[in-house]
Design an enzyme around this catalytic site. Structure first.
Site, PDB file in Angstrom:
ATOM      1  N   TRP A   1       0.832  -1.216   0.000  1.00 52.94           N
ATOM      2  CA  TRP A   1       0.000   0.000   0.000  1.00 52.94           C
ATOM      3  C   TRP A   1       0.863   1.260   0.000  1.00 52.94           C
ATOM      4  O   TRP A   1       0.394   2.343  -0.309  1.00 52.94           O
ATOM      5  CB  TRP A   1      -0.964   0.004   1.195  1.00 52.94           C
ATOM      6  CG  TRP A   1      -0.298   0.139   2.566  1.00 52.94           C
ATOM      7  CD1 TRP A   1       0.789  -0.544   3.015  1.00 52.94           C
ATOM      8  CD2 TRP A   1      -0.677   1.023   3.628  1.00 52.94           C
ATOM      9  NE1 TRP A   1       1.102  -0.154   4.309  1.00 52.94           N
ATOM     10  CE2 TRP A   1       0.212   0.805   4.717  1.00 52.94           C
ATOM     11  CE3 TRP A   1      -1.682   1.969   3.798  1.00 52.94           C
ATOM     12  CZ2 TRP A   1       0.134   1.502   5.924  1.00 52.94           C
ATOM     13  CZ3 TRP A   1      -1.762   2.657   5.012  1.00 52.94           C
ATOM     14  CH2 TRP A   1      -0.866   2.421   6.056  1.00 52.94           C
ATOM     15  N   ASP A   2       2.155   1.107   0.318  1.00 52.35           N
ATOM     16  CA  ASP A   2       3.108   2.216   0.348  1.00 52.35           C
ATOM     17  C   ASP A   2       3.013   3.066  -0.927  1.00 52.35           C
ATOM     18  O   ASP A   2       3.131   4.285  -0.895  1.00 52.35           O
ATOM     19  CB  ASP A   2       4.556   1.700   0.435  1.00 52.35           C
ATOM     20  CG  ASP A   2       4.811   0.757   1.599  1.00 52.35           C
ATOM     21  OD1 ASP A   2       3.865   0.051   2.002  1.00 52.35           O
ATOM     22  OD2 ASP A   2       5.944   0.702   2.096  1.00 52.35           O
TER      23      ASP A   2
ATOM     24  N   GLU B   1       0.567  -2.997  12.846  1.00 47.12           N
ATOM     25  CA  GLU B   1       0.571  -4.465  12.715  1.00 47.12           C
ATOM     26  C   GLU B   1       0.823  -5.195  14.032  1.00 47.12           C
ATOM     27  O   GLU B   1       0.728  -6.420  14.090  1.00 47.12           O
ATOM     28  CB  GLU B   1       1.652  -4.859  11.700  1.00 47.12           C
ATOM     29  CG  GLU B   1       1.322  -4.403  10.294  1.00 47.12           C
ATOM     30  CD  GLU B   1       2.477  -4.568   9.318  1.00 47.12           C
ATOM     31  OE1 GLU B   1       3.642  -4.510   9.765  1.00 47.12           O
ATOM     32  OE2 GLU B   1       2.213  -4.736   8.122  1.00 47.12           O
TER      33      GLU B   1
ATOM     34  N   LYS C   1       2.918   0.121  16.516  1.00 48.71           N
ATOM     35  CA  LYS C   1       4.089   0.109  15.636  1.00 48.71           C
ATOM     36  C   LYS C   1       4.179   1.387  14.812  1.00 48.71           C
ATOM     37  O   LYS C   1       5.247   1.967  14.653  1.00 48.71           O
ATOM     38  CB  LYS C   1       3.972  -1.086  14.696  1.00 48.71           C
ATOM     39  CG  LYS C   1       5.099  -1.193  13.705  1.00 48.71           C
ATOM     40  CD  LYS C   1       4.922  -2.372  12.788  1.00 48.71           C
ATOM     41  CE  LYS C   1       6.082  -2.466  11.809  1.00 48.71           C
ATOM     42  NZ  LYS C   1       5.853  -3.465  10.776  1.00 48.71           N
ATOM     43  N   GLN C   2       3.048   1.812  14.254  1.00 43.95           N
ATOM     44  CA  GLN C   2       3.104   2.901  13.288  1.00 43.95           C
ATOM     45  C   GLN C   2       1.822   3.707  13.291  1.00 43.95           C
ATOM     46  O   GLN C   2       0.840   3.318  13.926  1.00 43.95           O
ATOM     47  CB  GLN C   2       3.375   2.333  11.895  1.00 43.95           C
ATOM     48  CG  GLN C   2       2.282   1.421  11.339  1.00 43.95           C
ATOM     49  CD  GLN C   2       2.780   0.599  10.163  1.00 43.95           C
ATOM     50  OE1 GLN C   2       3.314  -0.481  10.352  1.00 43.95           O
ATOM     51  NE2 GLN C   2       2.595   1.105   8.960  1.00 43.95           N
TER      52      GLN C   2
HETATM   53  O1  IFM Z   1       3.603  -1.519   4.128  1.00 39.45           O
HETATM   54  C1  IFM Z   1       4.496  -1.521   5.184  1.00 39.45           C
HETATM   55  C2  IFM Z   1       3.746  -1.853   6.446  1.00 39.45           C
HETATM   56  O2  IFM Z   1       2.750  -0.892   6.695  1.00 39.45           O
HETATM   57  C3  IFM Z   1       4.687  -1.922   7.611  1.00 39.45           C
HETATM   58  N1  IFM Z   1       5.743  -2.887   7.371  1.00 39.45           N
HETATM   59  C4  IFM Z   1       6.490  -2.608   6.149  1.00 39.45           C
HETATM   60  C5  IFM Z   1       5.597  -2.529   4.948  1.00 39.45           C
HETATM   61  C6  IFM Z   1       6.409  -2.194   3.692  1.00 39.45           C
HETATM   62  O3  IFM Z   1       6.978  -0.923   3.792  1.00 39.45           O
END
Ligand code: IFM
Length: 707
Positions: A319-320, A461, A562-563
């Site tokens: 999705w990046d 995640e 995580k993010q």
């Molecule tokens: O798409 C990301 C994900 O959101 C977090 N882990 C790495 C992936 C690739 O950059």
């Protein structure tokens, strides 16, 4: 004046993997890691091919690295001089990222005096199959010198070897090594042609996986001996032909074409920042990387999460691309953005098959998409550091938000270019089928009035299989609304009957509101989790490479994420929330974020800009822009190597600079600029493509001019 030159002027063995990433050159067709000419697979040399995948045995499928046509080293009086084995007395490696040129100079002390090797090379931006290299030797004493240059088919692989058969040889002055992959029998061939400007005795060696030229000469003191190599990479999957015969092209001609192509790229891409050279350098370095990996004039390709820096993350598209990278292309070279979307349109069959596999409808795109939309993500995507066993993860099954990201990317493209025509080229179908997919995820409890999405992994995640991840629900609503908007704009018998279903879905999906303190809960029950700090959770690790998420991870039962998750939602749907709500959520979630993903800093930075706080945004912007310039970064996920370049962070930095600090948005089909520059910045200027017109934007002391 900021020079776009990256320099390392010491030799440090430990930096080899990192330098491979930050000194990368590429042209979208391949990426060449910033390794030195004498290196082999031990030093992670790679010419990483865009969108060519293979599986070796039962290992993960990943992109293929071509035979390396740059392999070159010297011998003096019979002794080889090469890094990392022989310590140099001087060493400098450079990337001129204004011109896409990699160079090095190394000096060794020998028993008789010093010898110097210089090399400049580039991945041609004008002829995408070509690589050019100019390699120079000199000594300050008379010696018997040898340059050995060839094509090395014994390449670095993470999950290889991918070449099961080789054809190597030499014909009419052109040497070649062809590797044939095991899974689909794809042929990847490197050819080279070499010109000398001095007299030498030349011979050749043809081995199974390599071909070498041996150039033997008597070197006079202080004289430079130079060879020029033009190499060509082709694959049996190419849908475009190489231009010209490599024997007829000179290094200088190709270099002139190549630098002219880069000049054209910079003309629309460069961002000037007045008052902050470090920020200007890092931001334009990010833009450089976005250009090295752009599938310019290449059909059916997208961009992998680690660009073309290797096989990390299986060379797959995440999705990046649509969330973080596409904005830059939409506003500089929209044809590239269209190619990225075309890849999703073309791979819808893979998404349909995946939805079916899970008993769902419509299009559920691959979490790690390879050619044809093939899902590269396995059920066991991490290796446990303690047991060394694969761990069950749910990225593949439950990161439902991927399909919505693609629709979001499409709508950014349509709004930024006005190209509604793409809807007739498969994009309309894609939107409808993504909406059907989200509809098939909705569940309703007997006594509740709303729909839920249960058993989900959101962007964060570390918390798997949660219910009503606020981000995912909001994105699903966005997809329903988009499908409705487009059906209404382009009425058709085919889709008319779906209107009431999408309307019902949009109106009744559960969208979480802020609590009394103004905070939006990330998912059902998140506030009940232990509220431990990131440092406290980190201190519970037994092994630094241990995975924080999943069933037993240290973060799983805590509020440490995580993010960016809620932060991503707020920055994407900023019209739905007040600045006060956005600020409260920034203040709540940012300290609880491990920043374990390079996708995070830019999202928080954008959110801070939206709350009128550019100085809180600034360090996060710099983190994103300098992601590949800084040593460190997360290299391991469990026992899986995840190093490489970070194009999503690069794209995210561009988004923050343009949409955050410069405050560019579009309202009712017009560009609007409401700058909110960090204290240090006196001004910034850049060009932007919007709906087929190029605008010059200049901000000085918060005064704006758009022409
Ligand atoms: O798409 C990301 C994900 O959101 C977090 N882990 C790495 C992936 C690739 O950059």
């Amino acid at each position: 004046m900021v020079d776009f030159i990256l320099t390392e002027n010491i030799f440090n063995n430990e930096n080899i993997p990192w330098n491979g990433n930050r000194f990368l050159i590429g042209n979208g067709y391949f990426g060449i890691r910033g390794t030195l000419e004498e290196y082999t697979k031990e030093q992670m040399c790679a010419v990483n091919m865009a969108g060519i995948y293979d599986r070796a045995g039962s290992a993960w499928r990943e992109t293929v690295n071509a035979p390396n046509p740059l392999h070159t080293y010297v011998k003096v009086n019979g002794k080889k001089y090469a890094l990392p084995e022989n310590k140099p007395v001087f060493h400098e490696q450079q990337l001129d990222f204004e011109n896409g040129l990699h160079s090095r100079k190394t000096v060794w002390q020998t028993e008789n005096g010093t010898i110097t090797v210089k090399c400049e090379r580039f991945a041609s931006m004008s002829r995408r199959h070509l690589i050019a290299m100019k390699y120079t030797f000199s000594a300050d004493f008379e010696c018997d010198a040898e340059m050995i240059t060839g094509i090395d088919g014994d390449v670095w692989d993470i999950n290889g070897p991918h070449f099961v058969k080789f054809n190597s040889g030499s014909e009419d002055g052109v040497n070649y090594v062809e590797g044939i992959t095991g899974e689909k029998h794809i042929s990847v061939t490197a050819r080279d042609s070499v010109k000398l400007d001095f007299d030498a005795e030349c011979s050749g060696d043809v081995c199974e996986k390599a071909v070498y030229r041996r150039i033997v000469f008597k070197a006079e003191p202080h004289k430079e001996y130079c060879i020029e190599k033009i190499a060509e990479i082709t694959t049996s999957e190419d849908d475009f032909e190489p231009i010209g015969d490599i024997r007829d092209i000179t290094y200088q001609e190709l270099k002139a074409e190549h630098t002219a192509a880069w000049e054209k790229i910079w003309d629309i891409s460069k961002i000037t920042i007045d008052g902050d050279d470090d920020a200007m350098y890092a931001l334009n370095y990010s833009i450089y990387h976005l250009n090295c990996i752009a599938p310019r004039e290449m059909k059916g390709k997208s961009i992998a999460a680690r660009g073309l820096s290797g096989q990390v993350y299986k060379g797959a598209v995440f999705w990046d691309t649509e969330m973080f990278m596409i904005d830059y292309y939409i506003h500089t070279e929209p044809e590239i953005a269209k190619t990225l979307l075309q890849y999703r349109i073309d791979t819808i069959d893979g998404a349909r098959a995946k939805a079916k596999e899970y008993g769902l409808n419509g299009a559920y795109y691959a979490w790690e998409s390879q050619e044809g939309g093939y899902e590269g993500c396995s059920d066991y995507n991490i290796t446990d550091v303690f047991t060394k066993r694969p761990m069950r993860t749910y990225f593949r099954d439950k990161q439902y938000h991927v399909s919505a990201a693609i629709v979001y990317g499409l709508m950014k493209y349509i709004k930024g270019t006005g190209d509604y025509g793409i809807l007739n080229e498969g994009a309309m179908e894609m939107v409808i089928e993504c909406a059907e997919f989200y509809r098939s995820l909705l569940v309703k409890k007997a006594d509740e009035p709303y729909y839920e999405i249960r058993d989900v992994v959101g962007p964060d995640e570390y918390h798997e299989r949660v219910n009503n991840n606020s981000y995912t629900n909001r994105m699903a609503k966005f997809v329903f609304d988009t499908a409705l908007e487009l059906i209404e704009k382009y009425p058709s018998d085919e889709y008319d009957s779906l209107k009431s279903m999408f309307k019902d879905s949009s109106e009744n999906i559960f969208i979480r509101k802020p609590n009394d303190g103004g905070i939006i809960e990330q998912f059902d029950g998140y506030f009940k989790l232990e509220d431990a700090s990131v440092d406290e959770v980190r201190s519970r690790l037994i092994d630094p490479k241990e995975y924080w998420g999943g069933a037993y991870g240290v973060a799983a039962d805590t509020q440490v994420i995580k993010q960016a998750d809620i932060a991503a939602m707020l920055s994407m749907f900023s019209n739905d929330y007040t600045a006060d709500i956005m600020k409260k959520n920034f203040d709540y979630y940012e300290p609880r974020t491990e920043h374990g993903s390079s996708l995070t800093a830019c999202m928080y930075s954008l959110l801070a800009c939206m709350t009128g706080n550019p100085d809180a945004a600034y360090p996060l912007f710099m983190k994103s822009a300098a992601e590949d310039l800084r040593p460190g970064g997360k290299q391991w996920l469990g026992l899986i190597y995840i190093g490489g370049t970070h194009p999503a962070a690069a794209g995210g930095a561009w988004i923050v600079a343009v949409k955050g600090f410069a405050g560019i948005s579009e309202q009712n089909g017009r560009l609007v600029c409401r700058p909110c520059l960090p204290k240090k910045w006196k001004g910034m200027s850049f060009k932007l493509m919007y709906r087929n017109k190029i605008y010059d934007i200049a901000i000085q002391d918060n005064n704006v001019s758009i022409t």
